[in-house]
Design a protein around this motif. Structure first.
Motif, PDB file in Angstrom:
ATOM      1  N   UNK A  36       0.842  -1.193   0.000  1.00  0.00           N
ATOM      2  CA  UNK A  36       0.000   0.000   0.000  1.00  0.00           C
ATOM      3  C   UNK A  36       0.882   1.249   0.000  1.00  0.00           C
ATOM      4  N   UNK A  37       0.471   2.264  -0.737  1.00  0.00           N
ATOM      5  CA  UNK A  37       1.229   3.505  -0.814  1.00  0.00           C
ATOM      6  C   UNK A  37       0.683   4.516   0.185  1.00  0.00           C
ATOM      7  N   UNK A  38       1.594   5.263   0.810  1.00  0.00           N
ATOM      8  CA  UNK A  38       1.171   6.329   1.711  1.00  0.00           C
ATOM      9  C   UNK A  38       0.244   7.309   0.982  1.00  0.00           C
ATOM     10  N   UNK A  42      -6.353   5.292   2.185  1.00  0.00           N
ATOM     11  CA  UNK A  42      -7.600   5.984   2.526  1.00  0.00           C
ATOM     12  C   UNK A  42      -7.404   6.925   3.706  1.00  0.00           C
ATOM     13  N   UNK A  43      -7.878   8.173   3.546  1.00  0.00           N
ATOM     14  CA  UNK A  43      -7.767   9.155   4.622  1.00  0.00           C
ATOM     15  C   UNK A  43      -9.024  10.026   4.722  1.00  0.00           C
ATOM     16  N   UNK A  44     -10.111   9.558   4.142  1.00  0.00           N
ATOM     17  CA  UNK A  44     -11.361  10.308   4.213  1.00  0.00           C
ATOM     18  C   UNK A  44     -12.013  10.131   5.584  1.00  0.00           C
ATOM     19  N   UNK A  68      -1.352   1.775  13.203  1.00  0.00           N
ATOM     20  CA  UNK A  68      -0.374   2.505  12.404  1.00  0.00           C
ATOM     21  C   UNK A  68      -0.305   1.933  10.997  1.00  0.00           C
ATOM     22  N   UNK A  69       0.382   2.622  10.107  1.00  0.00           N
ATOM     23  CA  UNK A  69       0.340   2.299   8.677  1.00  0.00           C
ATOM     24  C   UNK A  69       0.926   0.920   8.359  1.00  0.00           C
ATOM     25  N   UNK A  70       0.206   0.173   7.494  1.00  0.00           N
ATOM     26  CA  UNK A  70       0.703  -1.095   6.967  1.00  0.00           C
ATOM     27  C   UNK A  70       0.948  -2.147   8.037  1.00  0.00           C
ATOM     28  N   UNK A 115      -9.768   8.277   8.347  1.00  0.00           N
ATOM     29  CA  UNK A 115      -9.029   7.014   8.325  1.00  0.00           C
ATOM     30  C   UNK A 115      -7.542   7.331   8.426  1.00  0.00           C
ATOM     31  N   UNK A 116      -6.808   6.530   9.213  1.00  0.00           N
ATOM     32  CA  UNK A 116      -5.372   6.761   9.359  1.00  0.00           C
ATOM     33  C   UNK A 116      -4.640   5.878   8.353  1.00  0.00           C
TER      34      UNK A 116
END
Length: 258
Positions: A36-38, A42-44, A68-70, A115-116
């Motif tokens: 997944x790319x930063x 999803x950040x909506x 946290x991410x990924x 979304x984080x």
């Protein structure tokens, strides 16, 4: 010696089972652990925060956490706080983010309930009305007094969880209970190993966040070994586990007054 072996074996079993639970939860929640790319994650809005226009005349304070991410989300969560005073029509969001600036404290870095980076947030604190109005000035003061505004370390801290823990200690009426997988919440400098837990009520002994013990009004009993926390919450019955955070009764600190 045999007693020590049993303790070590028990610790390893808890770690393995907790990691398995965390992996299962992550793979069944739709979060991409890799690839997944930063920039495209999803950040909506998760549509969890109250409409600040509809609730214009009400003061509101909320705290969210999200994995946290990924793949890092298997291990830890990222927290943030949002608030608005009575009469305001938009939230202010504060958190610590390591990249993009020498000042790690960020204001309105993302949507209040966004979304984080692909992970849906969880609401853990929700205060409204006169109770929220009374604590907002204290929160603002705590943000300004954070001891490490230019320092960030993923482990053992200071990091984003250290920031929220500082606010919780300074504002005990928040009744903040960061989950066991909020790595960094127990970070304390060597010169100050004893003090309040993140809830602001109780007692904590912690050596740089890598070894410690917490007895808190909201946390219950929690042991920290190398930054991995495990324990039991008696107030809202649940196990506090590494990787998982909380296993048992869902907990939301909330108050609506005035």
């Amino acid at each position: 010696m045999l007693y020590l072996k049993f303790i070590t074996l028990g610790f390893l079993c808890i770690m393995l089972l907790s990691f398995g639970q965390s992996y299962y939860k992550a793979t069944h929640s739709g979060v991409e652990l890799r690839g997944q790319s930063w920039s495209t994650a999803r950040r909506d809005s998760a549509e969890m925060a109250p409409d600040p226009v509809t609730f214009r005349q009400m003061a509101i304070v909320q705290v969210y956490v999200a994995p946290t991410f990924g793949w890092r989300g298997l291990f830890a969560v990222h927290p943030w706080i949002i608030f608005k005073k009575a009469g305001e029509t938009q939230f202010s969001r504060y958190e610590v983010v390591s990249w993009g600036s020498s000042n790690v404290i960020r204001e309105n870095y993302a949507l209040p309930d966004g979304y984080w980076f692909g992970a849906k947030p969880q609401l853990i604190v929700d205060h409204r009305g006169t109770a929220a109005a009374a604590m907002i000035p204290q929160i603002e003061k705590a943000i300004k007094s954070y001891p490490w505004p230019h320092t960030y370390r993923v482990w053992p801290g200071p990091n984003s969880n250290t920031f929220l823990a500082h606010i919780g200690r300074e504002v005990p009426t928040l009744r903040l209970d960061l989950p066991a997988n909020a790595i960094g919440k127990d970070f304390r400098p060597l010169k100050n190993p004893v003090g309040l837990p993140p809830s602001g009520r109780g007692l904590q002994l912690s050596l740089l966040g890598v070894l410690g013990l917490t007895l808190g009004g909201e946390e219950g009993l929690e042991v920290n070994i190398l930054g991995f926390n495990m324990g039991i919450d008696v107030k809202s019955p649940a196990l506090r586990l590494p990787f998982v955070g909380r296993l048992g009764q869902t907990k939301l600190e909330s108050e609506v007054a005035g």
